[in-house]
Design an enzyme around this catalytic site. Structure first.
Site, PDB file in Angstrom:
ATOM      1  CG  ASP A  12     -10.281   7.505  -3.683  1.00 35.19           C
ATOM      2  OD1 ASP A  12      -9.406   6.993  -4.306  1.00 35.19           O
ATOM      3  OD2 ASP A  12     -10.320   7.370  -2.417  1.00 35.19           O
ATOM      4  CB  SER A  13     -10.429   2.941  -3.437  1.00 35.17           C
ATOM      5  OG  SER A  13      -9.259   3.608  -2.637  1.00 35.17           O
ATOM      6  N   GLY A  45      -5.490  -0.594  -3.758  1.00 36.37           N
ATOM      7  CA  GLY A  45      -4.044  -0.602  -3.896  1.00 36.37           C
ATOM      8  C   GLY A  45      -3.249  -1.906  -3.816  1.00 36.37           C
ATOM      9  CB  CYS A  75      -8.529   6.113  -6.977  1.00 32.81           C
ATOM     10  SG  CYS A  75      -7.708   4.503  -6.588  1.00 32.81           S
ATOM     11  CG  ASN A  76      -2.645   8.694  -6.921  1.00 25.52           C
ATOM     12  OD1 ASN A  76      -1.650   9.125  -7.568  1.00 25.52           O
ATOM     13  ND2 ASN A  76      -3.363   9.196  -6.111  1.00 25.52           N
ATOM     14  CD  GLU A 154      -9.169   5.428   5.196  1.00 24.62           C
ATOM     15  OE1 GLU A 154     -10.112   4.860   6.095  1.00 24.62           O
ATOM     16  OE2 GLU A 154      -9.289   5.558   4.087  1.00 24.62           O
ATOM     17  CB  CYS A 185      -1.211   7.519  -2.514  1.00 27.41           C
ATOM     18  SG  CYS A 185      -2.499   6.541  -1.490  1.00 27.41           S
ATOM     19  CG  HIS A 187      -5.570   7.770   1.925  1.00 26.23           C
ATOM     20  ND1 HIS A 187      -5.814   7.427   0.963  1.00 26.23           N
ATOM     21  CD2 HIS A 187      -6.126   7.385   3.081  1.00 26.23           C
ATOM     22  CE1 HIS A 187      -7.111   6.749   1.246  1.00 26.23           C
ATOM     23  NE2 HIS A 187      -7.289   6.690   2.495  1.00 26.23           N
TER      24      HIS A 187
HETATM   25  N1  DGL Z   1      -7.087   5.782  -3.212  1.00 26.98           N
HETATM   26  C1  DGL Z   1      -5.765   4.715  -3.359  1.00 26.98           C
HETATM   27  C2  DGL Z   1      -4.926   5.564  -4.303  1.00 26.98           C
HETATM   28  O1  DGL Z   1      -4.708   6.655  -4.620  1.00 26.98           O
HETATM   29  C3  DGL Z   1      -5.450   4.599  -1.878  1.00 26.98           C
HETATM   30  C4  DGL Z   1      -6.444   3.576  -1.107  1.00 26.98           C
HETATM   31  C5  DGL Z   1      -6.507   2.420  -1.836  1.00 26.98           C
HETATM   32  O2  DGL Z   1      -5.645   1.420  -1.668  1.00 26.98           O
HETATM   33  O3  DGL Z   1      -7.671   2.113  -2.319  1.00 26.98           O
HETATM   34  O4  DGL Z   1      -4.083   4.784  -4.842  1.00 26.98           O
END
Ligand code: DGL
Length: 268
Positions: A12-13, A45, A75-76, A154, A185, A187
């Site tokens: 993930d990011s 994102g 990560c979406n 977060e 997403c 989060h």
């Molecule tokens: N992990 C990212 C997503 O699911 C959200 C956080 C980001 O913008 O990196 O899209």
């Protein structure tokens, strides 16, 4: 050669993909999960397809260097922007969160009206609406980016009144118009209660994380690669392991994140 005992690589990011790790762990407790959070370069994102693809490629190369049997793009944004390209480059199975989330939403929607929320990049890519319409072309989709949900999650503010105000603002475009919303997403599962309060109990919230875990199980079973080991979670980040541990414990509950190692992602 990967075998049953090899780990599942999840990237993930940053910290958000821990919601996906948690769902996989719950469903498949015997698996070893190797997680990489690209904390040096988060967020994805707001970035371009080119940049997200480059980052996701390096994330995958790192996980493959750990001998994993499968990759999960938790990560979406990376799933939406980079997965089609990267699937062609690697020879182990790779699962993203978009297709499972879309499948779950279509199954849940009774009146064929689905809302999708995600980062700017995910929503602009239209990946969810395309995936939903590939399953059923008669479904109408309303999409909306909710960028402030990420820092709120977060901060541990998923159920804070500020999150409620933001949700009322963002979700007004789909209130009363959809019967299902995809939490597109990593989060957003942390704001599930707040979102549900705002849109009402009649709207089903589909968590891509849970749907993805089902898909991981299905794929490993099909390949006869399900582990019968004891299960473990191993964490790597590209920056600031202490912050990852702090925010990660907040996501999963205190003490969930053990040791976190920092790696240099630019070398992959
Ligand atoms: N992990 C990212 C997503 O699911 C959200 C956080 C980001 O913008 O990196 O899209």
């Amino acid at each position: 050669m990967s075998d049953k005992s090899s780990g599942i690589g999840i990237f993930d990011s940053g910290v958000g993909g821990l919601t996906v790790l948690q769902s996989i762990k719950k469903r498949l407790p015997k698996e070893t999960l190797i997680y990489f959070g690209d904390t040096a370069r988060v967020p994805y994102g707001t970035k371009s397809t080119e940049t997200v693809t480059k980052f996701a490629r390096q994330d995958i190369h790192f996980l493959m260097s750990q001998g994993v049997k499968m990759i999960v793009a938790a990560c979406n944004t990376a799933s939406a922007l980079a997965l089609d390209t990267l699937k062609k480059e690697i020879d182990i199975p790779i699962i993203g969160v978009i297709e499972p989330g879309a499948k779950g939403a279509v199954a849940a929607s009774l009146n064929k009206k689905i809302g999708v929320i995600g980062t700017e990049a995910t929503i602009n890519s239209d990946a969810y609406s395309l995936a939903i319409r590939r399953i059923d072309k008669y479904i109408s989709v309303v999409s909306h980016a909710c960028p402030l949900f990420v820092p709120m999650a977060e901060e541990g503010w998923g159920e804070h009144r500020i999150a409620k105000i933001a949700a009322e603002e963002y979700l007004s475009v789909m209130k009363g118009k959809v019967d299902t919303i995809v939490l597109g997403c990593t989060h957003y599962p942390l704001l599930k209660k707040t979102i549900s309060k705002v849109v009402g109990k009649g709207v089903t919230l589909v968590d891509s994380a849970e749907e993805t875990a089902k898909e991981v199980e299905r794929c490993l079973a099909e390949l006869n690669l399900l582990s019968d080991g004891t299960g473990a979670s191993i964490f790597y980040v590209s920056d600031n392991p202490n912050r990852f541990k702090l925010v990660g414990d907040n996501f999963l509950g205190n003490g969930s994140i053990g040791r976190v190692d920092k790696i240099d992602i630019d070398t992959f």
